[in-house]
Scaffold this active site. Sequence first.
Site, PDB file in Angstrom:
ATOM      1  N   ASN B  10       1.746   5.705  -0.420  1.00 26.93           N
ATOM      2  CA  ASN B  10       1.892   6.452   0.835  1.00 26.93           C
ATOM      3  C   ASN B  10       2.223   5.420   1.898  1.00 26.93           C
ATOM      4  O   ASN B  10       1.361   4.665   2.338  1.00 26.93           O
ATOM      5  CB  ASN B  10       0.599   7.206   1.175  1.00 26.93           C
ATOM      6  CG  ASN B  10       0.730   7.975   2.485  1.00 26.93           C
ATOM      7  OD1 ASN B  10       1.331   7.493   3.433  1.00 26.93           O
ATOM      8  ND2 ASN B  10       0.172   9.170   2.534  1.00 26.93           N
ATOM      9  N   GLU B  37       4.787  10.424   2.569  1.00 27.29           N
ATOM     10  CA  GLU B  37       4.842  10.264   4.031  1.00 27.29           C
ATOM     11  C   GLU B  37       5.970   9.342   4.461  1.00 27.29           C
ATOM     12  O   GLU B  37       5.765   8.416   5.249  1.00 27.29           O
ATOM     13  CB  GLU B  37       3.493   9.782   4.588  1.00 27.29           C
ATOM     14  CG  GLU B  37       2.468  10.901   4.643  1.00 27.29           C
ATOM     15  CD  GLU B  37       1.417  10.659   5.734  1.00 27.29           C
ATOM     16  OE1 GLU B  37       1.694  11.007   6.898  1.00 27.29           O
ATOM     17  OE2 GLU B  37       0.334  10.148   5.418  1.00 27.29           O
ATOM     18  N   ASP B 149      -0.544  11.144  -3.126  1.00 24.16           N
ATOM     19  CA  ASP B 149      -1.698  11.168  -2.221  1.00 24.16           C
ATOM     20  C   ASP B 149      -2.323  12.543  -2.343  1.00 24.16           C
ATOM     21  O   ASP B 149      -1.794  13.513  -1.823  1.00 24.16           O
ATOM     22  CB  ASP B 149      -1.230  10.899  -0.791  1.00 24.16           C
ATOM     23  CG  ASP B 149      -2.378  10.953   0.220  1.00 24.16           C
ATOM     24  OD1 ASP B 149      -3.518  11.291  -0.182  1.00 24.16           O
ATOM     25  OD2 ASP B 149      -2.128  10.680   1.403  1.00 24.16           O
ATOM     26  N   ASN B 151      -5.291  13.403  -1.244  1.00 24.33           N
ATOM     27  CA  ASN B 151      -6.185  13.667  -0.115  1.00 24.33           C
ATOM     28  C   ASN B 151      -7.524  14.245  -0.545  1.00 24.33           C
ATOM     29  O   ASN B 151      -8.128  15.070   0.149  1.00 24.33           O
ATOM     30  CB  ASN B 151      -5.497  14.570   0.918  1.00 24.33           C
ATOM     31  CG  ASN B 151      -4.793  13.760   2.004  1.00 24.33           C
ATOM     32  OD1 ASN B 151      -5.383  12.835   2.558  1.00 24.33           O
ATOM     33  ND2 ASN B 151      -3.553  14.087   2.308  1.00 24.33           N
ATOM     34  N   ASP B 219      -5.499   8.281  -3.561  1.00 25.01           N
ATOM     35  CA  ASP B 219      -4.170   8.230  -4.200  1.00 25.01           C
ATOM     36  C   ASP B 219      -4.367   8.023  -5.701  1.00 25.01           C
ATOM     37  O   ASP B 219      -5.168   7.179  -6.103  1.00 25.01           O
ATOM     38  CB  ASP B 219      -3.349   7.084  -3.601  1.00 25.01           C
ATOM     39  CG  ASP B 219      -3.132   7.249  -2.105  1.00 25.01           C
ATOM     40  OD1 ASP B 219      -2.135   7.882  -1.733  1.00 25.01           O
ATOM     41  OD2 ASP B 219      -3.987   6.771  -1.322  1.00 25.01           O
ATOM     42  N   ASP B 250      -1.623   2.704   6.258  1.00 27.85           N
ATOM     43  CA  ASP B 250      -3.076   2.803   6.085  1.00 27.85           C
ATOM     44  C   ASP B 250      -3.452   2.932   4.600  1.00 27.85           C
ATOM     45  O   ASP B 250      -4.617   2.769   4.254  1.00 27.85           O
ATOM     46  CB  ASP B 250      -3.675   3.934   6.942  1.00 27.85           C
ATOM     47  CG  ASP B 250      -2.873   5.214   6.908  1.00 27.85           C
ATOM     48  OD1 ASP B 250      -1.760   5.232   6.350  1.00 27.85           O
ATOM     49  OD2 ASP B 250      -3.366   6.226   7.440  1.00 27.85           O
ATOM     50  N   HIS B 251      -2.476   3.176   3.755  1.00 32.65           N
ATOM     51  CA  HIS B 251      -2.722   3.272   2.311  1.00 32.65           C
ATOM     52  C   HIS B 251      -2.282   1.990   1.594  1.00 32.65           C
ATOM     53  O   HIS B 251      -1.475   1.231   2.125  1.00 32.65           O
ATOM     54  CB  HIS B 251      -1.903   4.421   1.714  1.00 32.65           C
ATOM     55  CG  HIS B 251      -2.336   5.785   2.149  1.00 32.65           C
ATOM     56  ND1 HIS B 251      -2.967   6.670   1.318  1.00 32.65           N
ATOM     57  CD2 HIS B 251      -2.207   6.414   3.339  1.00 32.65           C
ATOM     58  CE1 HIS B 251      -3.211   7.794   1.980  1.00 32.65           C
ATOM     59  NE2 HIS B 251      -2.754   7.669   3.214  1.00 32.65           N
TER      60      HIS B 251
END
Lengths: 260, 260
Positions: B10, B37, B149, B151, B219, B250-251
């Site tokens: 991501n 993303e 991802d 989530n 993930d 951020d991933h």
Amino acid sequence: MQELKLATYNVNSVRARKELLLSWLEREAPDILCLQETKVLDVDFPFEELRKLGYECFTNGQKGYNGVAICTKLLSSKLITKTNFKTIDAQSRFIAINISDIWVLNCYFPHGDVRGSDKFNFKLSFYEEFMQFLEENFSPDLNLLLVGDMNVALEDIDVYDPSLFVDAVCTMPEERGALKKIIDWGLVDTFRTLNSSEPGYTWWEYGAAIWKNEGLRIDYILATDSIFKNFTKVWVDLWPRRRRSPKPSDHAPVIAKFTL
Amino acid sequence: MQELKLATYNVNSVRARKELLLSWLEREAPDILCLQETKVLDVDFPFEELRKLGYECFTNGQKGYNGVAICTKLLSSKLITKTNFKTIDAQSRFIAINISDIWVLNCYFPHGDVRGSDKFNFKLSFYEEFMQFLEENFSPDLNLLLVGDMNVALEDIDVYDPSLFVDAVCTMPEERGALKKIIDWGLVDTFRTLNSSEPGYTWWEYGAAIWKNEGLRIDYILATDSIFKNFTKVWVDLWPRRRRSPKPSDHAPVIAKFTL
DNA sequence: GCACCACCAG
DNA sequence: CTGGTGGTGC
């Protein structure tokens, strides 16, 4: 006899330009620095970083746009940020201070827009009020410097291609007349007087303009005779403008040297 | 016998991450790369830069947010970007392709929000539809990878401090149940199966979290048995996440190696 | 915290 | 083109 260096620089955001400004100050180290378009509230101005380089800073900022500051290595007194003129005080465009018996007036004159627009009228009102403000508070006999971004290119030599600037912003007769009136009060256009043939552009549109030198001279150091007679040199410093990173302002600083 | 490397990442904007992504790809060079993303329209995806590194890219992008892509060094066929499920197709969150007789399904599952909110319901509907989509179009007997991802942090080991995550987004029983249902259809949580004690966080909030290792594992690389039995290794690559500049996503990517 | 957007200002 | 703002999404 002391030699002083004064610079005026429209930084187009003191936050976005902080790194570049600091490294330029380490190189150039003017004694007095006048900034325009700082685009910060006073609480967000980088006082501490500039203090480390020896500057005490005085600011008149607002949120988002406009904003001016004077930074000085010398002692100062009599700070002015309010003129009591409606148009001048409507936004954060003016700051003045007395340094070594010299009045340093730093102003970011409005950009304006097409003739007849609100912004155009605002610009002309601003100039008219500024004329009145000068007359009522100062005298051409004083040691006085009026510096900043005037947003007017006075003559054809101040424009890279005059044929492209007919009734264009910064070159209209009304705008030129407004700045001339200020000068006729008793000021010398120091750069042009000391450099009659060099254009001395201070602003280039973002993009390719700087590499083609397609600029305008709209930033000035104006001086009363009593101080101008001590001027030794005025020049435009292209160093901060001719770089790719960190991204520069669209303006270049103008610098003057004079003896005290 | 060929060894393949697959990564899911991501990137939180493929434009903002272009430099970092390219330098990471030069290091790691996965054969198959699944991005989530991407946050670009297909026309703005950096096809050319990735082609130079040997990747052919297939995208399902939209304006501003979401967006997925599969980039492969191998020949591929049977691209899917539309499922005909309302919730799944409502945004650009899914893309699948067949590579070397393996189905690679790449999905950016919705983030959700507090229980009962529209976004929470959207997430659960998305998971339900995805379950149906799997059942109707694929079989657990196929060579199939479902990556992306999700989530959802499946278990307490997947959360840095479970006491802080009660009824919190990504850890609610409904969300965990939804992902477990997908897995129970016939998939292996490859990272957890091959790494029973290491948390394997893949996401850390922006700020100090990465330096304190306060992360979540959200993930995944999920695989059917027929392909999982060829898996040799699955790991989280912290290299792109643990840097200050250029600013990371951020991933962190999850990478798997398996033989063909 | 850090992407995106739309809008405003130069 | 490049700053600012305020809003949204995660």
